[in-house]
Design an enzyme around this catalytic site. Structure first.
Site, short mmCIF file in Angstrom:
data_model
loop_
_atom_site.label_atom_id
_atom_site.label_comp_id
_atom_site.label_asym_id
_atom_site.label_seq_id
_atom_site.Cartn_x
_atom_site.Cartn_y
_atom_site.Cartn_z
N SER A 1 -2.29 42.70 17.87
CA SER A 1 -3.67 42.35 18.80
C SER A 1 -4.13 41.19 18.06
CB SER A 1 -4.41 43.24 18.79
OG SER A 1 -5.23 43.81 17.58
N LYS A 2 -5.07 40.76 18.84
CA LYS A 2 -5.58 39.52 18.21
C LYS A 2 -6.32 39.33 16.93
CE LYS A 2 -6.09 35.90 20.51
NZ LYS A 2 -5.38 35.26 19.92
N ARG A 3 -6.52 40.36 16.51
CA ARG A 3 -7.09 40.66 15.07
C ARG A 3 -5.84 40.40 14.04
NH1 ARG A 3 -6.41 45.51 12.71
NH2 ARG A 3 -5.66 46.90 14.20
N GLY B 1 -4.01 37.85 14.24
CA GLY B 1 -3.66 36.28 14.41
C GLY B 1 -3.11 36.16 15.84
#
Ligand code: GLU
Ligand code: ZN
Length: 489
Positions: free
Chosen positions: A254-256, A258
């Site tokens: 996911s986004k976290r 990168g």
């Protein structure tokens, strides 16, 4: 005769394509290319509420950038179009009604409120969630009454309540599901739009798909899809469910972790060939040791047998390393052309635009070994462009040196350089080594302050090559500036 291989990527325009999702598209593409098959792009846009503005264009651009060319689909034509589901609604409606007529599906009139209550009740009593089949056995009169009330029904699939559904997955092997676990899912919504389940089955059949290569999360929907194929009298395709993609910490990517969307990687200065190579190895391997594999080699060697069953890890560090390898393979011209837009965009604004492409081409060999992404080129090479360098004068003064000794050395170096007719790296090195000797200094004692003066850093590309590219005028100006710094002004 062997059936022609036809695979597809069937994204929903509900966001920008995620690298995990594109990795699955890549496998489908590679499988088609490996087997001289056909690769189809189909847009599954039947969920209007979830559709996101601009995502279709982003999907197409991501595919084009990675070189995942499609033989049939939007912009490519083909004999099985249209390839956008919202343009094929009548096909799904026909199929749904055919299923009702043959007794494989039924109309359900339950309101959203009733279904919501049912769900709350099931949660409260810790019962399995799902539709309670309340409308499965309505009589003709009961249905007529509902219709008379103006209720628009959905069409639900009538799943068998006993027995098992078995299938062979190309990756997971033989899989068995208990039919009693398969819900009576909605096939057609009350507004005439199909659900994913119906549209997917109708289209995979209508488009002659031989191998459905898709994400692992759909494996539990496959029994219901198989029942639908059978009810419609279709021969199902083969299935291959590819494992999930996780971040380094084994949580779903996911986004976290990168960047996750394909075009974000382009913006960050990744090369499409590197990302392609990297993604191919997220869940597949050639031989458990080869990392760098060209597009042609991937096509020649791809097989579903070597797709793993365990979730694959997306390792950003490894991607970065791999991108560096691909950067080092580019010719100077090619790399210059690629870093140019990044430099134009990212170098400090006081530097005059447009940049000189010939100058960029000279810089490229000096930075190639030191950057891992195209985006790193600008911050790394900014000193080549800046008029005035910023650094602390203390950086000029090395071990066993004083402001005076460094000043003396730089002044002598400036005079020597000013006298040079040719400013190439060999001459620079010969002359400066000789000068260090004359000054009774170790080479480093002269070269280190020169490096700081000309580049503002103590570790930089090779000094003489760098000075040659900077040119005489810039070097002399910078030495003068360093002397002024040492003199305290
Ligand atoms: N539209 C589905 C998705 O975007 C496709 C799933 C499939 O390949 O069957 O995930
Ligand atoms: Zn119902």
């Amino acid at each position: 005769m062997m059936q022609q291989v036809r695979t597809r990527y069937a994204p929903s325009p509900t966001g920008y394509p995620h690298v995990g999702n594109i990795r699955t598209a890549l496998f489908a593409w590679l499988y088609a290319r490996r087997n001289d098959g056909v690769f189809i792009l189909r847009i599954e846009d039947t969920d209007a509420e979830r559709s996101v503005e601009g995502s279709l264009e982003n999907i197409l651009e991501s595919m084009r950038w990675l070189g995942l060319d499609w033989d049939e689909g939007p912009g490519a034509g083909g004999n099985y179009g249209p390839y956008v589901q919202s343009e094929r609604l009548h096909l799904y409606q026909d199929a749904a009604h055919r299923l009702v007529e043959s007794g494989h599906a039924y109309y359900c009139y339950c309101s959203a409120e009733r279904l919501e209550k049912l769900r709350e009740e099931q949660i409260k009593r810790k019962l399995p969630l799902g539709y309670d089949r309340c409308c499965r056995n309505l009589t003709a009169e009961q249905r007529k009454a509902k219709e008379a009330d103006g209720i628009k029904p959905v069409v639900r699939f009538k799943s068998p309540t006993t027995g098992q559904t078995k299938f062979h997955d190309e990756i997971w092997g033989d899989v068995t599901f208990e039919n009693s676990n398969v819900e009576d899912l909605v096939l057609l919504k009350s507004d005439g739009y199909p659900t994913y389940h119906l549209a997917n089955v109708v289209d995979d059949h209508a488009m002659g798909i031989s191998h459905v290569i898709r994400a692992e999360e759909y494996i539990s929907s496959t029994p219901m899809h198989l029942m639908t194929y059978e009810a419609l009298g279709y021969i199902p395709p083969k299935f291959a469910h590819v494992p999930m993609v996780l971040g380094n910490d084994r949580a779903k990517l996911s986004k976290r972790h990168g960047a996750t969307s394909v075009l974000e990687f382009r913006e960050q200065g990744y090369l499409s060939d590197a990302l392609l190579n990297f993604l191919a190895l997220v869940g597949w391997s050639l031989d458990d040791k080869t990392d760098i594999i060209s597009r042609e080699e991937l096509i020649k060697n791809f097989s579903l047998e070597r797709v793993g069953k365990t979730a694959a890890i997306f390792n950003h560090e490894k991607l970065k390393w791999m991108n560096g390898v691909y950067i080092r393979k580019l010719t100077d011209d090619d790399l210059a052309g690629r870093v140019f837009p990044f430099m134009e965009n990212d170098l400090p604004s006081q530097i005059k635009r447009p940049l000189d492409i010939d100058y960029v081409r000279e810089i490229v060999p000096l930075i190639r070994e030191r950057i891992f992404t195209l985006k790193e080129a600008a911050p790394y090479a900014d000193f080549f462009f800046l008029d005035e360098l910023e650094y602390d004068s203390a950086m000029l003064i090395g071990k066993n040196m004083t402001a005076e000794t460094v000043s003396g050395a730089l002044k002598a170096a400036g005079e020597k350089l000013a006298s040079l007719e040719n400013f190439n790296k060999e001459l620079l090195e010969d002359n400066l080594r000789q000068l260090a000797g004359e000054l009774g200094m170790k080479a480093g004692q002269l070269f280190n302050p020169l490096r700081v003066a000309t580049t503002a850093r103590d570790a930089a590309p090779p000094l003489f090559e760098t000075m040659e590219v900077l040119g005489k005028e810039r070097c002399l100006k910078r030495i003068k500036a360093a002397l002024a710094k040492l003199a305290g002004n």
